[in-house]
Design an enzyme around this catalytic site. Structure first.
Site, short mmCIF file in Angstrom:
data_model
loop_
_atom_site.label_atom_id
_atom_site.label_comp_id
_atom_site.label_asym_id
_atom_site.label_seq_id
_atom_site.Cartn_x
_atom_site.Cartn_y
_atom_site.Cartn_z
N ASP A 40 1.16 -1.27 -0.19
CA ASP A 40 0.18 0.29 -0.21
C ASP A 40 0.86 1.45 -0.29
OD1 ASP A 40 -1.83 2.38 0.71
OD2 ASP A 40 -2.92 0.99 1.45
N THR A 76 -7.15 4.14 -1.34
CA THR A 76 -6.77 2.22 -0.77
C THR A 76 -7.87 1.64 -1.43
OG1 THR A 76 -5.10 2.95 0.43
CG2 THR A 76 -6.69 1.04 0.11
N TYR A 161 -9.83 -8.47 7.93
CA TYR A 161 -8.22 -7.71 8.69
C TYR A 161 -8.14 -7.35 9.71
CZ TYR A 161 -5.65 -3.91 7.13
OH TYR A 161 -4.52 -3.01 7.16
N HIS A 201 2.13 8.53 4.70
CA HIS A 201 0.62 9.37 5.11
C HIS A 201 2.22 10.44 6.44
CE1 HIS A 201 -2.43 9.09 3.67
NE2 HIS A 201 -2.50 7.52 3.80
N ASP A 244 -1.35 0.63 -4.25
CA ASP A 244 -2.84 0.83 -4.92
C ASP A 244 -2.74 2.41 -5.35
OD1 ASP A 244 -1.69 1.71 -2.49
OD2 ASP A 244 -3.58 1.42 -1.53
P1 AMP Z 1 -6.13 5.12 2.88
O1 AMP Z 1 -7.21 6.60 4.24
O2 AMP Z 1 -6.34 5.13 1.43
O3 AMP Z 1 -4.87 5.84 3.15
O4 AMP Z 1 -6.37 3.74 3.11
C1 AMP Z 1 -5.06 2.99 3.77
C2 AMP Z 1 -5.72 1.86 5.15
O5 AMP Z 1 -6.34 0.83 4.52
C3 AMP Z 1 -4.27 1.35 5.74
O6 AMP Z 1 -4.37 2.29 6.93
C4 AMP Z 1 -5.26 0.15 6.31
O7 AMP Z 1 -5.50 0.10 7.83
C5 AMP Z 1 -6.86 0.17 5.20
N1 AMP Z 1 -6.75 -1.08 4.91
C6 AMP Z 1 -6.28 -1.50 4.59
N2 AMP Z 1 -6.68 -2.80 3.73
C7 AMP Z 1 -8.03 -2.95 4.50
C8 AMP Z 1 -9.43 -3.84 4.36
N3 AMP Z 1 -8.62 -5.01 3.47
N4 AMP Z 1 -9.97 -4.00 5.51
C9 AMP Z 1 -9.68 -2.59 6.64
N5 AMP Z 1 -9.23 -1.99 6.17
C10 AMP Z 1 -8.21 -1.81 5.39
ZN ZN Z 2 -3.35 2.91 -0.29
ZN ZN Z 3 -2.95 6.12 2.03
#
Ligand code: AMP
Ligand code: ZN
Ligand code: ZN
Length: 413
Positions: A40, A76, A161, A201, A244
C-alpha cells in the site's frame, strides 16, 4: 443437452480406463499459482531507493512498469478493488474510502466493518470469486473486500482484516498455502502490507522513515521469493507485486478552507480531501457551485456528470452532486478541522491519477513473464484480465483488456 452428452462421454471414457490405484495422488488441477502482493502506498519511484534491492532483483528477473496509473480517486479502497475486478470505481461502486449510499442509507468509512461488510457496497466480481466459481481455489491474507461475502462467496482461505497481524505471519501463511499438495491448495493468493502507506502519511514520502519502510517490505518480498525457491516452486509461481497509489508531501501553507467559500450548514461534506464529495441542499446547489468555481487557484469544482472524462468518475449514484479536486499537495479542509487536527503535514494521496506522484508499483516475475523488461505506464484496470489469463479462468466483464499487458508474457499461458 450439451452437458448431458459430455457427461455421458466422461462416464464412457472413464469406464474404458484402468481404475487408478487407491494410493495414486490426485492429479493437479493446475500447476500454476499466482501470488498478488500489495504494498500500500509504494510510489513507483521508491523502487530506485536504496532499500529496494530485492524488488529490483525481482524486476530484473521479470517485468516492471515505469509506473502503473491508479484509478481516480487514487485512494486505497477504490484502487484495491479496481485491481481485482478490472472495473473503474464508477462501475464497481467503491468510489471513495468514505462515501454515502442513499439506498443503503449508511455512510461507508473504511474502519466501520459493520457497514463495509454489507455486500451491497461491492459491485462487480473480484478475482477470487471468478476463480472459485470456475472450480479453482483462492486464498487471501488480506485484500480489500476479501473478507466480505461478495456475490455470495468468500475465498476458500481468508483472514478478517486486522492491521496488527505481523507481516511475517502473512508471509509464512502464504508460503504454507503454496506448499499444499498439488490440487488441494489455492491457485490465486493475495496479500497486503501497509508499511509504506503508514510511513508516507505520517512522515511524507521523502522522509528517512519511508526508506526504513521500503527496506522492511523489501525483506518481506525477499522472504517470499526465497520461500518459493526453497519449496521448489519457482517454476510454478507467478509473483505480481503492485501498489494502489503513490504519495505526495503536504504543507501547512497549502490549505484550502471550504468554509471560506460555502455555507457548511447548507451542505453535507461526505469526504473532504484531496477529493471533496459535497452534497448541498437542493436549493443551494447552484449557489454552492458558483461560489466554489474559481474560488481558489488550486481547487477545481465539478458538477456530477461534468467531471473530466479522463477521471471516469461521473455515473455512479454514490458520486455526489458536487466534486472538488485539490491540486497536487494541497489540502482541502475546514477551519474547525484545522483547529482540531492542526495544519497538514506528512503525505497524502487521492489526487489526479495521472500525476507521477500518484504512480503505483507494478513488478511481475515468474514462468509466464518475460525477463528484464521495462514497460511504459499502463492503467491498473488491466491487471484483472492479466491475472485471469495467468490463472486460466474466464474473466467477468470489466473495463480492462490484455492490450497493454499481452507483451509482458512469454507466450499465452
Ligand atoms: P488510505 O486512507 O487510503 O490511506 O487507506 C489505508 C488504510 O486502509 C490502511 O491504513 C489500512 O489499515 C486500511 N485497510 C487496508 N486494507 C484493508 C482491509 N482489507 N480492510 C479494512 N481496512 C483496510
Ligand atoms: Zn493505499
Ligand atoms: Zn493512504
Amino acid at each position: 443437452m450439451n452437458r448431458l452428452i459430455s457427461l455421458a462421454l466422461l462416464v464412457l471414457s472413464a469406464a474404458c480406463q484402468h481404475a487408478p490405484a487407491a494410493s495414486t495422488p490426485a492429479p493437479a488441477v493446475s500447476a500454476r499459482t499466482v501470488l498478488l502482493v500489495s504494498l500500500d502506498g509504494f510510489r513507483a519511484d521508491y523502487i530506485r531507493r536504496p532499500g529496494a534491492m530485492r524488488l529490483r532483483a525481482l524486476a530484473a528477473s521479470g517485468v516492471r512498469a515505469e509506473r502503473m496509473l491508479p484509478a481516480f480517486p487514487s485512494k486505497t479502497f477504490p484502487n484495491h478493488y479496481t485491481l481485482v475486478t478490472g472495473l473503474r470505481p464508477e462501475h464497481h461502486g467503491i468510489v471513495a474510502n468514505t462515501m454515502w449510499d442513499g439506498v443503503i442509507g449508511r455512510k461507508f468509512t473504511i474502519s466501520d466493518t459493520a457497514v463495509t461488510h454489507d455486500p451491497r457496497w461491492w459491485g462487480g466480481e473480484p478475482l477470487w470469486v471468478t476463480v472459485e466459481n470456475q472450480g479453482k481455489r483462492a486464498a487471501s491474507f488480506f485484500w480489500v473486500g476479501s473478507d466480505i461475502k461478495i456475490n455470495g462467496r468468500l475465498p476458500t482461505w481468508f483472514r478478517t482484516y486486522d492491521a496488527k497481524v505481523p507481516n511475517e505471519t502473512r508471509v509464512s501463511t502464504v508460503l504454507d498455502w503454496m506448499a499444499m499438495p498439488a490440487g488441494t491448495g489455492p491457485a490465486f493468493i493475495s496479500t497486503y502490507f501497509s508499511d509504506l502507506d503508514d510511513a508516507g502519511h505520517r512522515y511524507g514520502p521523502e522522509a528517512p522513515q519511508v526508506d526504513s519502510a521500503i527496506a522492511r517490505v523489501d525483506l518481506l518480498i525477499g522472504s517470499l521469493v526465497d520461500g518459493i525457491a526453497a519449496r521448489g516452486l519457482a517454476g510454478q509461481v507467478d509473483v505480481i507485486v503492485v501498489s494502489d497509489h503513490g504519495m505526495v508531501s503536504l504543507a501547512p501553507d497549502r490549505v484550502i478552507c471550504l468554509d471560506d467559500y460555502i455555507d457548511l450548514a447548507r451542505v453535507e461534506i461526505v469526504d473532504i480531501t484531496p477529493v471533496g464529495a459535497i452534497s448541498p441542499e437542493p436549493e443551494y446547489e447552484a449557489e454552492a457551485f458558483a461560489r466554489l468555481k474559481g474560488a481558489h487557484p488550486h481547487m477545481q469544482v465539478y458538477r456530477k456528470g461534468e467531471i473530466p472524462e479522463r477521471f471516469h468518475f461521473n455515473t455512479h449514484p454514490r458520486i455526489t452532486k458536487l466534486v472538488t479536486v485539490a491540486d497536487e499537495g494541497w489540502t482541502m479542509t475546514t477551519r474547525a478541522l484545522v483547529q482540531r487536527n492542526g495544519l497538514p503535514k506528512g503525505g497524502a494521496h487521492g489526487y489526479d491519477n495521472q500525476l507521477s506522484s500518484m504512480g503505483a508499483l507494478f513488478v511481475a516475475s515468474g514462468p509466464d513473464f518475460k525477463q528484464g523488461i521495462l514497460v511504459p505506464p499502463f492503467q491498473n484496470i488491466h491487471v484483472y484480465e492479466l491475472l485471469a489469463r495467468l490463472l486460466g479462468v474466464r474473466p467477468a466483464p470489466n473495463d480492462g483488456s490484455m492490450d497493454s499487458t499481452r507483451s509482458f508474457l512469454r507466450r499465452t499461458p
